[in-house]
Motif scaffolding. Structure first.
Motif, PDB file in Angstrom:
ATOM      1  N   PRO A  93      12.913  -3.486  -5.739  1.00 38.72           N
ATOM      2  CA  PRO A  93      13.245  -3.008  -4.385  1.00 38.72           C
ATOM      3  C   PRO A  93      12.802  -3.977  -3.288  1.00 38.72           C
ATOM      4  CG  PRO A  93      12.358  -1.219  -5.707  1.00 38.72           C
ATOM      5  CD  PRO A  93      12.157  -2.461  -6.509  1.00 38.72           C
ATOM      6  N   ALA A  94      11.658  -4.606  -3.464  1.00 36.04           N
ATOM      7  CA  ALA A  94      11.193  -5.581  -2.470  1.00 36.04           C
ATOM      8  C   ALA A  94      12.068  -6.833  -2.486  1.00 36.04           C
ATOM      9  CB  ALA A  94       9.737  -5.956  -2.747  1.00 36.04           C
ATOM     10  N   ILE A  95      12.531  -7.233  -3.672  1.00 35.85           N
ATOM     11  CA  ILE A  95      13.452  -8.367  -3.775  1.00 35.85           C
ATOM     12  C   ILE A  95      14.744  -8.054  -3.024  1.00 35.85           C
ATOM     13  CG2 ILE A  95      14.845  -9.749  -5.361  1.00 35.85           C
ATOM     14  CD1 ILE A  95      11.933 -10.403  -5.611  1.00 35.85           C
ATOM     15  N   ARG A  96      15.250  -6.867  -3.229  1.00 32.19           N
ATOM     16  CA  ARG A  96      16.479  -6.439  -2.560  1.00 32.19           C
ATOM     17  C   ARG A  96      16.318  -6.487  -1.052  1.00 32.19           C
ATOM     18  NH1 ARG A  96      18.202  -1.897  -0.127  1.00 32.19           N
ATOM     19  NH2 ARG A  96      20.408  -1.244  -0.338  1.00 32.19           N
ATOM     20  N   ALA A  97      15.205  -5.943  -0.560  1.00 33.93           N
ATOM     21  CA  ALA A  97      14.970  -5.931   0.882  1.00 33.93           C
ATOM     22  C   ALA A  97      14.813  -7.343   1.429  1.00 33.93           C
ATOM     23  CB  ALA A  97      13.723  -5.103   1.191  1.00 33.93           C
ATOM     24  N   GLY A  98      14.109  -8.191   0.716  1.00 37.34           N
ATOM     25  CA  GLY A  98      13.889  -9.554   1.185  1.00 37.34           C
ATOM     26  C   GLY A  98      15.165 -10.365   1.242  1.00 37.34           C
ATOM     27  N   ALA A  99      16.074 -10.132   0.298  1.00 43.89           N
ATOM     28  CA  ALA A  99      17.343 -10.868   0.292  1.00 43.89           C
ATOM     29  C   ALA A  99      18.359 -10.260   1.254  1.00 43.89           C
ATOM     30  CB  ALA A  99      17.921 -10.898  -1.117  1.00 43.89           C
TER      31      ALA A  99
ATOM     32  N   VAL B 191      20.346  -7.562   0.799  1.00 44.92           N
ATOM     33  CA  VAL B 191      21.600  -7.242   0.122  1.00 44.92           C
ATOM     34  C   VAL B 191      21.716  -5.736  -0.065  1.00 44.92           C
ATOM     35  CG1 VAL B 191      21.679  -9.457  -1.063  1.00 44.92           C
ATOM     36  CG2 VAL B 191      20.550  -7.531  -2.171  1.00 44.92           C
ATOM     37  N   ASN B 192      22.957  -5.254  -0.173  1.00 43.05           N
ATOM     38  CA  ASN B 192      23.160  -3.835  -0.455  1.00 43.05           C
ATOM     39  C   ASN B 192      23.206  -3.616  -1.963  1.00 43.05           C
ATOM     40  OD1 ASN B 192      25.824  -4.467  -1.380  1.00 43.05           O
ATOM     41  ND2 ASN B 192      26.616  -4.289   0.733  1.00 43.05           N
ATOM     42  N   ASP B 193      23.396  -2.370  -2.373  1.00 40.24           N
ATOM     43  CA  ASP B 193      23.355  -2.058  -3.804  1.00 40.24           C
ATOM     44  C   ASP B 193      24.455  -2.767  -4.579  1.00 40.24           C
ATOM     45  OD1 ASP B 193      21.171  -0.460  -3.429  1.00 40.24           O
ATOM     46  OD2 ASP B 193      22.266   1.437  -3.425  1.00 40.24           O
ATOM     47  N   GLY B 194      25.659  -2.822  -4.002  1.00 35.80           N
ATOM     48  CA  GLY B 194      26.753  -3.483  -4.681  1.00 35.80           C
ATOM     49  C   GLY B 194      26.497  -4.971  -4.862  1.00 35.80           C
TER      50      GLY B 194
END
Length: 382
Positions: free
Chosen positions: A23-29, A31-34
């Motif tokens: 989740p932290a990687i997602r937020a840092g990049a 990006v959305n779920d898709g």
């Protein structure tokens, strides 16, 4: 025996931390779920590209490959924390997948070589240490995240531990160099032998069962059985802990039973656990089933890979294992997606019930693998 155990433990440290830090990687990049889903496919693509070639490198150059690919894996494991877009995240995950696939082949080849050198079962023990490391790293990373620690410090810390392990325990010589069989033109033999195809498909089915439950167990408790968030979130940890227990027990059992017998029992137990979990009408019963499924499926892939390495012999062990694990990785990748597709068409319990059927297939096909490989496996593993 220390090298494969240390290698699998280091491998598990990263992947245990990865699930908790994603989740932290997602937020840092940003990006959305898709976009994250597309980027995550790069891990599997990178692994499939590198795994077969890594087997050739080990057969050609020996034990020096293991520490090199492990250090590269550790360094590439930090890159996703530096990503700031879907493009950079995808590139980072492609490199991570390539080095992860290479490390996977190298540590499995090392474990198979250790079985040959010591005359004792090692693969289930080593895979068990992977499961233990996953649980420890997952819980540790969850604690660090709760304390406000970001993705970069977590992954950098894990990378440091992996590099230290590579330097201290994974010295060259983990696999022997005894010469690769060559064709008259002097090139390494690359033909896909039917025995390796059998092992690869069987291992792919085992991995499909394993990753289906690892990926969907929490969702099953949450959406199918309306479990509390904390209870649902504990399902992957229950599965991993049961898998570690099953692998340690399986390693001990291999001193008394043949690999094929352990594989039949493992597939049957996984089928029973999967059926219980899929048809449960309350979360606690499902958790018990998930644990039983973890116990059963845990011994399947390590035992199959060990049988493949024993069949190939020391000259072609790494190449054979890389072939089997490359085919098997397809099952690991498509398992969660297949469950999702069947769930969309019918329901999640139906999809997970189909996983139980696949576990039955693993148990049923195990004697076939034993028959086609019996001359060499029986001679080398007893």
């Amino acid at each position: 025996m220390l090298k494969p155990v240390a290698g699998f433990a280091a491998f598990g440290l990263f992947w245990g931390a990865w699930g908790a830090i994603l989740p932290a990687i997602r937020a840092g990049a940003g990006v959305n779920d898709g976009e994250l889903g597309v980027a995550l496919l790069m891990i599997g693509l990178g692994a499939l590209v590198s795994m077969r070639f890594t087997g050739y490198l080990i057969d050609r150059y020996g034990g020096v490959v293991l520490p090199v690919v492990t250090v590269l894996f550790a360094l590439c494991g930090v890159l996703p924390a530096l990503a700031g877009s879907v493009g950079t995240l995808s590139a980072a995950l492609l490199l991570l997948g390539a080095t992860s696939g290479a490390t996977d082949v190298a540590i499995n080849a090392t474990g198979s070589q250790a079985e040959h050198d010591t005359g004792r079962p090692v693969m289930n023990l080593a895979h068990g240490m992977f499961s233990v490391a996953v649980v420890v790293a997952s819980l540790g990373t969850a604690g660090l995240r709760a304390a406000g620690v970001g993705a970069l410090p977590v992954l950098a810390g894990v990378a440091a531990l992996i590099v230290i392990t590579a330097a201290a325990a994974l010295a060259p010589g983990a696999t022997k160099v005894t010469g690769t069989p060559r064709t008259p033109t002097g090139k390494p033999r690359t033909r896909l032998e039917p025995v390796l195809l059998v092992f690869g498909v069987l291992c792919a089915l085992a991995y499909l069962v394993e990753n289906a439950w690892q990926s969907w167990s929490a969702v099953h408790l949450d959406t199918s059985l309306n479990a509390a968030a904390g209870l649902a979130s504990s399902a992957p940890a229950v599965f991993a802990a049961a898998a570690a227990t099953g692998r340690f027990a399986g390693n001990a059992l291999l001193a008394r039973v043949r690999p094929v017998q352990l594989l039949v029992v493992g597939g049957a137990v996984a089928a029973v656990g999967s059926l219980v979990a899929a048809t449960a009408n309350n979360p606690w019963t499902a958790l018990i089933g998930i644990g039983v499924a973890g116990l059963g499926t845990s011994v399947c892939a390590p035992t199959i890979i060990g049988m493949a390495g024993a069949w190939a012999g020391p000259e072609r062990r790494a190449g054979a294992i890389s072939t089997v694990t490359t085919i098997a990785y397809v099952g690991f990748l498509i398992g969660p997606a297949a469950v999702g597709a069947v769930s969309s068409a019918w329901s999640l319990p139906v999809a997970l019930g189909a996983v139980a059927v696949i576990a039955v297939v693993v148990a049923g096909l195990a004697p076939v693998a034993g028959r086609v490989a019996r001359p060499r496996v029986s001679r080398q593993l007893g």
